[in-house]
Design an enzyme around this catalytic site. Sequence first.
Site, PDB file in Angstrom:
ATOM      1  N   GLU A 133     -24.740 -31.964  27.665  1.00  0.00           N
ATOM      2  CA  GLU A 133     -24.791 -33.251  26.968  1.00  0.00           C
ATOM      3  C   GLU A 133     -25.096 -33.008  25.495  1.00  0.00           C
ATOM      4  O   GLU A 133     -26.274 -32.919  25.106  1.00  0.00           O
ATOM      5  CB  GLU A 133     -25.885 -34.138  27.582  1.00  0.00           C
ATOM      6  CG  GLU A 133     -25.641 -34.493  29.027  1.00  0.00           C
ATOM      7  CD  GLU A 133     -26.271 -35.843  29.377  1.00  0.00           C
ATOM      8  OE1 GLU A 133     -25.545 -36.694  29.921  1.00  0.00           O
ATOM      9  OE2 GLU A 133     -27.466 -36.051  29.108  1.00  0.00           O
ATOM     10  N   HIS A 154     -33.465 -33.976  30.396  1.00  0.00           N
ATOM     11  CA  HIS A 154     -32.561 -34.818  29.592  1.00  0.00           C
ATOM     12  C   HIS A 154     -33.005 -34.749  28.138  1.00  0.00           C
ATOM     13  O   HIS A 154     -34.206 -34.673  27.855  1.00  0.00           O
ATOM     14  CB  HIS A 154     -32.594 -36.264  30.116  1.00  0.00           C
ATOM     15  CG  HIS A 154     -31.509 -37.091  29.507  1.00  0.00           C
ATOM     16  ND1 HIS A 154     -31.630 -37.649  28.256  1.00  0.00           N
ATOM     17  CD2 HIS A 154     -30.276 -37.409  29.951  1.00  0.00           C
ATOM     18  CE1 HIS A 154     -30.498 -38.291  27.967  1.00  0.00           C
ATOM     19  NE2 HIS A 154     -29.666 -38.157  28.977  1.00  0.00           N
TER      20      HIS A 154
HETATM   21  P1  13P Z   1     -24.077 -42.315  27.338  1.00  0.00           P
HETATM   22  O1  13P Z   1     -23.025 -42.201  28.411  1.00  0.00           O
HETATM   23  O2  13P Z   1     -24.616 -43.707  27.204  1.00  0.00           O
HETATM   24  O3  13P Z   1     -23.636 -41.706  26.061  1.00  0.00           O
HETATM   25  O4  13P Z   1     -25.338 -41.441  27.847  1.00  0.00           O
HETATM   26  C1  13P Z   1     -25.114 -40.162  28.279  1.00  0.00           C
HETATM   27  C2  13P Z   1     -26.344 -39.658  28.931  1.00  0.00           C
HETATM   28  O5  13P Z   1     -27.354 -39.466  28.287  1.00  0.00           O
HETATM   29  C3  13P Z   1     -26.331 -39.435  30.374  1.00  0.00           C
HETATM   30  O6  13P Z   1     -27.451 -38.746  30.789  1.00  0.00           O
END
Ligand code: 13P
Length: 256
Positions: free
Chosen positions: A175, A103
């Site tokens: 992401e 992550h």
């Molecule tokens: P948010 O949905 O709070 O933007 O976070 C995304 C995330 O990091 C999921 O791993």
Amino acid sequence: MRKPLIAANWKMYKTPAEAESFLHAFLPLVEGHTRNEIVLCPSFVALAPVLAAIKGSAHPAHPHPRIHVGAQNMHFAAEGAYTGEISAGMLSALGVTHVIIGHSERRQYFGETDELLNRKLAAALEKRLIPILCVGETEQEREQGKTEEVLSRQIGRAISQIEPGKLEPMVVAYEPVWAIGTGKTATPLMAADAHLMIRTHVAQLVGRPIAEALRILYGGSVKPDNATSLLSQPEIDGALVGGASLDPASFARIIQ
Ligand code: 13P
């Protein structure tokens, strides 16, 4: 056909008691739902209570989808003198089936490198956990036109030296760092574009069949009101949801 996967990343939120009360409200809301694979990723201390609550709620007359439980991190070693760490084998022995790897918060705040994530990915696959490998560019990298280069590098290094045949269970989460927790979402077309870059690069590295079967999730400010437009893109195979997964009604709306 790729089965859509909707995962909740609770990050460092919810005590065991709060996780249980989430499930109490959430399970009835997704009763009978079969379209998506649903995964909850609580903190380490809430893994066992969440697994127990899901098991305890199973009732033949009121089937709810099998809700899977994932961890947010793991160590690459099988065991050893690594104070404070948790291995893939420990997670799998508990009943955990998925694990988030790399992550951007782990990369940013805990110095996790592509090389470290490569070892974690190999260890997760070895223990038959389904890794959810996170990749994504920063705002600056996007502005400099480096998105494709960053995604290719992160993916390439993470899967380096892993036998292609072993990669089959892997899931990738795109992401973009600038969209996490900011309320700024990538448009469905921007996300689909990045997913296509990832799929194309994976095809070059390990072949088309694996790339075609690979599920690529989008993460970054996914909310009930933007989930439909994001998830209707054929390239988007699901979502990794942070903030909006903390509330049972909002997470259930995203799934629906
Ligand atoms: P948010 O949905 O709070 O933007 O976070 C995304 C995330 O990091 C999921 O791993």
